[in-house]
Design a protein around this motif. Structure first.
Motif, mmCIF file in Angstrom:
data_model
loop_
_atom_site.group_PDB
_atom_site.id
_atom_site.type_symbol
_atom_site.label_atom_id
_atom_site.label_comp_id
_atom_site.label_asym_id
_atom_site.label_seq_id
_atom_site.Cartn_x
_atom_site.Cartn_y
_atom_site.Cartn_z
ATOM 1 N N ILE A 10 0.792 -1.120 0.090
ATOM 2 C CA ILE A 10 0.088 0.113 -0.029
ATOM 3 C C ILE A 10 0.762 1.176 -0.183
ATOM 4 O O ILE A 10 0.541 2.302 -0.822
ATOM 5 C CB ILE A 10 -0.940 -0.167 1.340
ATOM 6 C CG1 ILE A 10 -2.104 -1.079 1.201
ATOM 7 C CG2 ILE A 10 -1.773 1.339 1.373
ATOM 8 C CD1 ILE A 10 -2.813 -1.283 2.215
ATOM 9 N N ALA A 11 1.992 1.089 0.882
ATOM 10 C CA ALA A 11 2.764 2.400 1.041
ATOM 11 C C ALA A 11 3.439 2.532 -0.525
ATOM 12 O O ALA A 11 3.309 3.813 -0.857
ATOM 13 C CB ALA A 11 3.700 2.093 2.000
ATOM 14 N N GLU A 13 2.592 1.806 -3.656
ATOM 15 C CA GLU A 13 1.524 2.150 -4.464
ATOM 16 C C GLU A 13 1.085 3.579 -4.085
ATOM 17 O O GLU A 13 0.980 4.300 -5.206
ATOM 18 C CB GLU A 13 0.260 1.370 -4.445
ATOM 19 C CG GLU A 13 0.496 0.248 -5.298
ATOM 20 C CD GLU A 13 -0.652 -0.923 -5.189
ATOM 21 O OE1 GLU A 13 -1.668 -0.508 -4.962
ATOM 22 O OE2 GLU A 13 -0.400 -1.906 -5.683
ATOM 23 N N THR A 14 0.757 4.026 -2.972
ATOM 24 C CA THR A 14 0.423 5.212 -2.852
ATOM 25 C C THR A 14 1.265 6.255 -3.178
ATOM 26 O O THR A 14 1.071 7.369 -3.679
ATOM 27 C CB THR A 14 0.108 5.384 -1.097
ATOM 28 O OG1 THR A 14 -0.581 4.235 -0.838
ATOM 29 C CG2 THR A 14 -0.496 6.734 -0.714
ATOM 30 N N THR A 15 2.702 6.167 -2.584
ATOM 31 C CA THR A 15 3.508 6.911 -2.925
ATOM 32 C C THR A 15 3.867 7.177 -4.457
ATOM 33 O O THR A 15 4.015 8.317 -5.090
ATOM 34 C CB THR A 15 5.182 6.388 -2.284
ATOM 35 O OG1 THR A 15 4.688 5.889 -1.117
ATOM 36 C CG2 THR A 15 6.151 7.527 -2.480
ATOM 37 N N GLN A 17 1.752 6.633 -6.837
ATOM 38 C CA GLN A 17 0.768 7.633 -7.536
ATOM 39 C C GLN A 17 0.682 8.975 -7.203
ATOM 40 O O GLN A 17 0.626 9.905 -8.059
ATOM 41 C CB GLN A 17 -0.535 7.049 -6.733
ATOM 42 C CG GLN A 17 -2.009 7.152 -7.566
ATOM 43 C CD GLN A 17 -3.196 6.955 -6.784
ATOM 44 O OE1 GLN A 17 -3.243 6.130 -5.675
ATOM 45 N NE2 GLN A 17 -4.226 7.764 -7.146
ATOM 46 N N LEU A 18 1.120 9.285 -5.905
ATOM 47 C CA LEU A 18 1.397 10.584 -5.420
ATOM 48 C C LEU A 18 2.437 11.411 -6.534
ATOM 49 O O LEU A 18 2.331 12.445 -7.070
ATOM 50 C CB LEU A 18 1.682 10.757 -3.887
ATOM 51 C CG LEU A 18 0.573 10.861 -3.178
ATOM 52 C CD1 LEU A 18 1.243 10.550 -1.637
ATOM 53 C CD2 LEU A 18 -0.367 12.126 -3.244
ATOM 54 N N GLN A 35 2.535 14.946 1.940
ATOM 55 C CA GLN A 35 1.382 14.302 1.182
ATOM 56 C C GLN A 35 1.593 12.643 1.517
ATOM 57 O O GLN A 35 0.320 12.044 1.904
ATOM 58 C CB GLN A 35 1.424 14.302 -0.502
ATOM 59 C CG GLN A 35 1.303 15.569 -0.815
ATOM 60 C CD GLN A 35 -0.331 16.111 -0.801
ATOM 61 O OE1 GLN A 35 -1.232 15.337 -0.481
ATOM 62 N NE2 GLN A 35 -0.669 17.083 -1.435
ATOM 63 N N VAL A 36 2.510 12.014 1.418
ATOM 64 C CA VAL A 36 2.632 10.582 2.006
ATOM 65 C C VAL A 36 2.269 10.414 3.287
ATOM 66 O O VAL A 36 1.296 9.695 3.493
ATOM 67 C CB VAL A 36 4.084 10.146 1.621
ATOM 68 C CG1 VAL A 36 4.175 8.699 2.265
ATOM 69 C CG2 VAL A 36 4.408 10.155 0.277
ATOM 70 N N LYS A 39 -1.560 10.849 3.537
ATOM 71 C CA LYS A 39 -2.249 9.481 3.278
ATOM 72 C C LYS A 39 -1.904 8.360 4.084
ATOM 73 O O LYS A 39 -3.192 7.839 4.403
ATOM 74 C CB LYS A 39 -1.945 9.193 1.832
ATOM 75 C CG LYS A 39 -2.415 10.092 0.758
ATOM 76 C CD LYS A 39 -3.772 9.462 0.021
ATOM 77 C CE LYS A 39 -4.160 10.258 -1.088
ATOM 78 N NZ LYS A 39 -4.258 11.527 -1.086
ATOM 79 N N LEU A 40 -0.882 8.061 4.703
ATOM 80 C CA LEU A 40 -0.576 6.878 5.214
ATOM 81 C C LEU A 40 -0.287 6.995 6.889
ATOM 82 O O LEU A 40 -0.612 6.172 7.463
ATOM 83 C CB LEU A 40 0.752 6.238 4.845
ATOM 84 C CG LEU A 40 1.105 5.801 3.243
ATOM 85 C CD1 LEU A 40 2.430 5.689 3.200
ATOM 86 C CD2 LEU A 40 0.033 4.728 2.858
ATOM 87 N N ALA A 47 8.488 4.171 1.008
ATOM 88 C CA ALA A 47 8.002 5.478 0.478
ATOM 89 C C ALA A 47 9.273 6.279 0.555
ATOM 90 O O ALA A 47 9.381 6.947 -0.744
ATOM 91 C CB ALA A 47 6.907 5.776 1.609
#
Lengths: 173, 212, 647
Positions: A10-11, A13-15, A17-18, A35-36, A39-40, A47
């Protein structure tokens, strides 16, 4: 605190995407990290490595930034982030006593998260509510004029909330 | 713009390139000024070790020589009561946070701290201040480098060297009294992307980084 | 004066007309304002807002309800203001649960304005005093804070209707040099703490070569005990935005930033919205008001480092680095963000700018004193009755500010000191109370103007402890780059910690003084250079307290935990009451053979709960210092008992 494979995925993918919405100019580095964290709730090693690669800086520099600034966390926070204001007015009105009350009640020290990840404790430099000293933030909510008994009261009300949630969930099933 | 300017250090007239930092002008003319963090390659001086103070004519307070661009007619003294007491305190502060073990230290005899102590007649052991040992583990996980963070004076020479010849493994982390030279995530060198090139060992002025 | 921007003036006149309509509409019905800045929210303003709205709905009453910022009377929060036809506007304080609904009901249905809940009226009238009738009103002169708490910070029309953006429109008609000259003539000095003349900073930047320049608003208000910038940004963000736009116009910058502390989420939100609204009205962005001038603003959030209030560290932070100060010169005005000339001004400095452009330099120099024109904005906190924000002309004395504006010390305690200027400032005692508040006088007295945090201390506050607190703060916030600050403050902190624990040595005071002098002289940036001030000023004025700690193991203020013990006076304890027993979190209180409550000193964590819990009619719990007095007291009690039994 070791992260599960799922948490790492998840970390990452989120990073990614940002990062896709930012170019690599160095001025964006800290906003991306913020932002990271938004979100997390924290900035794990995976990340940081993604961010370092994107901006083409040594990963240790990102680690240096994360450990330099107070706002960044390396580990996941609790569901309720308790931040104790340590401004002058709060200090003079017994912030230390409030800090110890929380530590005693939750059985953790400043900067730690409870075993069940319900609570984490942090100090925060002045939040600017000096007139309401001593002040405690729980997530984004400001609570003023805190006493040891109010600490007990707050924890108790959280337990009631949890109880209600559980019952609600049970009803929904 | 003249080719060189004339400046005076300790009553000696010296020719130097205009705009060059005074510290280098002095060192190039065999005038020693204590220093740890300065680097000729840096466009902007770090000015962090605070040991290269000099007295500048017309200025009320001592100035770090690494931050002073030379100009025509500049007059400085490397020694004065003000400078000496400031440098002595700065040195004592650094020594209170440097694990002293000269006898067994790889830098013994070639240590910048010993050199400063000798030049300025200062004690290596802090006189008025208690010792603040960092109590960090010594890292000997790398193939041929030993890193003892307890000896580190945070001059940053190794970080620069690592970026030039190595992988950019070393960097600064944390802040305040906890500031430290470390790797990504604070892992031991042996578990990091360190190439064992040894560039950091060559530039470390105090034996915090040593060849195995 | 050039007039090629006449179109801008016309465009602005239209904006004003719209805004005025919006503003006038507000007063067609009763208008209720609720102070909902962070301080108000902490006191429960959002609950009050809901309560008032529900009450209006229930009674089917039609009124306008607005969330506004902070008026500065934080001591009385939550605060509500009601404008009702036929009455003067009234400001209510301490509007706790139930009170808000009651006032609204009685006032709007029966015409009873609930005078018993009113703090003051806001306009002169013959039935009720206004704030101007109180001692506070005599000293206050609100320039920057004038609209705070009276307009909706989330509605640009309110700002425009009350005179906003007039100065920016006028600045479009001025040359850069004309604007800089006006600011120079006004004598405005930087309100971030150092007091550097703003006009000179701008001139340096204007004269610097290059076409790309930046302006930055420094809203990284990090002093513990200071909340002026937060209040301004939450209550009237457009004032700062307008000031920043004028600064940009003055130095020829096309891009501006607002660097805001992450700890101020509400301020970030409101500034972001304000920028958005200014853009939509054509007051920011390309070709402002149709003129040939373009300028836009972005927000940059801090990440929690006090040192970023230092200009060069702030720039490092914006460039994606740790906030580590760089050696100056070059100064930012010559070479700042990305190496370009950059003006960095504090929120308050920028907030004066529109007023100065509008009213002229001479108006500004007419307030305050010659070298310190204008007003001073202070956040009053600590043991003062009226905590909150005050704006008074420079050269008002400390005494006037604390005793008249702040109404003196709370709870009938004795004044001990006032801490000014946060971690870089100092503590001034009673004897310095006649010091005029301005940059130069405060520095001479051993404190510092700082950014405007003022914490009042009373007899229960230990001066060694306050020095320790500030050193602890600077030690934690030091970037750690330079030797003197990193290690000098650490040694000083260690000594102070020992003293507050009763392990001080006679030579400690001298060591502290020597270290302080060298840390001041040797540090790289102003954080380190000023870090010793709290220690030096407390040693200067309260040396006796240091000596009591060191020589007697006694804390005169009974604050240092290791030097006190809690004790229950047997002669005062009401045996049948168990208030203290129930309050103790560690079960340290029990009964002795006479059913008198006794504290087990081994278990006691000195949390103060029993002292708070003991009913005021008994006041049986006391603090003793040094702690060994407990044994003496016990002995007295036993001897007294024997005597009594013999009789």
């Amino acid at each position: 605190m070791n992260l599960t494979a799922e948490e790492k995925r998840i970390a990452t993918e989120t990073t990614r995407q940002l990062l896709s919405t930012y170019n690599d100019s160095r001025g964006n580095l800290i906003p991306v990290l913020q932002q990271v964290q938004n979100k997390l709730g924290y900035v794990p090693a995976v990340a940081m490595e993604e961010v370092a690669a994107h901006f083409n800086v040594p990963a240790v520099d990102v680690y240096g930034i994360i450990t330099f600034y107070n706002q960044f966390r390396l580990t996941p926070p609790g569901k309720r982030q308790v931040k104790i204001c340590m401004g002058t007015a709060c200090h003079m009105r017994g912030a230390q006593i409030i800090q110890e009350s929380w530590e005693r009640r939750l059985n953790i020290k400043m900067g730690e998260t409870t075993e069940d990840r319900e609570y984490s404790l942090e100090r925060v430099a002045c939040v600017g509510c000096c007139t309401m000293a001593p002040v405690v933030l729980i997530n984004e909510e400001v609570h003023g004029k805190i006493t040891p008994t109010r600490v007990d009261g707050l924890i108790f009300s959280h337990q009631l909330d949890k109880q209600k949630e559980k019952e609600g969930a049970a009803r929904d099933e | 713009m003249a080719e060189t300017v004339t400046i005076t250090i300790d009553d000696r007239q010296i020719q130097a390139a205009p705009g060059e930092m005074l510290l280098w002008a002095a060192l190039d003319n065999d005038i020693y000024i204590p220093h740890l963090c300065a680097s000729r390659e840096e466009a902007h001086p770090t000015a962090s070790c605070r040991l290269c103070f000099v007295e500048v004519e017309g200025r009320p307070a001592p100035v770090p020589a690494c931050t002073l661009p030379v100009t025509e007619g500049l007059v400085v003294k490397t020694r004065s009561p003000q400078v000496d007491s400031l440098v002595a305190m700065g040195f004592e502060l650094l020594m209170s946070n440097h694990r002293l073990d000269c006898k067994n230290c790889s830098a013994n005899g070639n240590c910048e701290l010993q050199r400063i102590a000798k030049a300025r007649k200062l004690r290596l052991k802090p006189k008025n201040l208690p010792v603040l040992d960092k109590n960090l583990p010594v890292d000997d996980s790398a193939a041929n480098i030993v890193y003892d963070p307890n000896k580190c004076v945070l001059c940053g020479q190794c970080v620069r060297a690592c970026r030039k010849s190595g992988n950019g493994t070393l960097g600064f982390a944390r802040r305040g009294y906890l500031r430290v030279v470390t790797t990504f995530g604070g892992v031991p060198l042996g578990e990091s992307n360190c190439t064992n090139c040894g560039a950091c060992v060559k530039v470390c002025p105090v034996g915090a980084l040593a060849q195995k | 004066m050039s007039n090629h921007n006449a179109a801008a003036a016309a465009a602005f006149a239209k904006l004003q007309e719209e805004a005025q309509k919006d503003w006038d509409r507000l007063r067609e019905k009763p208008l209720i304002l609720i102070g909902a800045a962070t301080c108000g929210r902490a006191a429960g303003a959002l609950n009050l807002l809901e309560e008032v709205k529900n009450e209006l709905a229930e009674l089917k009453l039609d009124a306008n309800v607005l969330e506004v910022g902070c008026m500065g009377h934080c001591y009385a929060e939550p605060i509500m203001v009601i404008y009702n036809e036929g009455f003067p506007a009234i400001c209510y304080g301490y509007v706790t649960e139930g009170v808000g609904a009651r006032i609204v009901r009685d006032y709007l249905t029966e015409g009873d304005p609930g005078i018993e809940f009113a703090l003051a009226a806001l306009e002169p009238n013959d039935m009720f005093p206004t704030f101007a009738d109180f001692p506070r009103g005599i000293h206050e002169n609100k320039i920057v804070l004038e609209q705070c708490g009276f307009i909706d910070p989330q509605n640009i029309d309110h700002y425009i209707a009350t005179g906003g953006y007039v100065a920016l429109t006028r600045a479009l008609d001025m040359t850069s040099q004309e604007i800089v000259t006006t600011i120079k003539e006004s004598g405005l000095r930087g309100r971030g703490g150092a007091g550097f003349p703003t006009g000179i900073k701008w001139q340096t930047c204007l004269d610097a070569p290059g076409t790309t320049k930046y302006v930055i608003c420094n809203a990284d208000e990090g002093d513990p005990g200071a909340f002026m910038d937060r209040t301004i940004l939450e209550s009237n963000p457009h004032l700062m935005i307008e000031g920043l736009a004028i600064a940009a116009r003055a130095v020829g910058a096309t891009k501006g930033y607002v660097y805001i502390r992450a700890e101020y989420p509400l301020a970030v939100e409101r500034v972001a919205l304000a920028i958005e609204q200014a853009r939509s009205k054509g007051l920011l962005g390309d070709n402002i008001l149709g003129s040939d001038y373009s300028f836009d603003i972005e927000i940059f959030q801090g990440s929690g480092a006090f040192v970023c209030g230092e200009e060069s560290a702030l720039i490092a932070s914006m460039e994606g680095e740790p906030g580590i100060p760089r050696h100056r010169p070059p100064f930012p005005a010559q070479s700042g963000l990305w190496g370009r000339p950059t003006v960095i001004n504090n929120v308050k400095s920028l907030s004066y700018v529109p007023h100065i452009i509008k009213n002229g330099a001479a108006w500004f120099t007419g307030i305050g004193s010659e070298k310190n024109p204008g007003t001073a904005i202070f956040a009053l906190a600590g043991k003062v009755v009226n905590t909150g924000l005050a704006e008074v002309p420079m050269s008002t004395t400390l005494n006037e500010l604390i005793n008249d504006v702040g109404s003196g010390i709370a709870g009938g305690k004795k004044f001990k000191a006032v801490q000014i200027g946060g971690p870089s400032g100092g503590c001034l005692p009673e004897s310095a109370m006649d010091t005029p508040i301005d940059f130069d006088s405060l520095t001479r007295a051993g404190a510092m103007m700082g950014s405007g945090g003022m914490v009042v201390l009373d007899e229960d506050d230990c001066m060694v402890e306050i020095a320790r607190f500030f050193l602890d703060f600077t030690q934690q916030e030091s970037c750690g780059k330079c030797t003197f600050c990193r290690l000098g403050t650490k040694h000083m902190l260690d000594i102070l910690e020992r003293i507050t624990k009763g392990q001080g040595k006679p030579e400690d005071i001298d060591t502290l003084t020597q270290l302080a002098a060298k840390v001041k002289a040797g540090s790289l940036c102003s954080l380190g250079k000023t870090a010793p001030n709290p220690v030096l000023s407390t040693i200067k004025y309260f040396r006796d307290e240091y000596e009591a700690h060191i020589n007697e193991g006694r804390c005169p203020s009974k604050m240092c935990k290791d030097l006190i013990a809690y004790y229950i006076l047997p002669e005062k304890c009401e045996r049948s009451c168990d208030a203290c027993v129930g309050s103790c979190p560690v079960e340290a209180i029990g009964d002795n053979e006479d059913r008198i409550k006794v504290i087990d000193q081994e278990k006691c964590v000195k949390c103060d709960s029993c002292m708070v819990a003991c009913p005021p009619q008994y006041k049986a719990v006391v603090k003793l210092s040094p702690p060994h007095l407990v044994e003496e007291k016990d002995r007295e009690y036993r001897e007294g008992k024997q005597k009594w039994q013999k009789q």
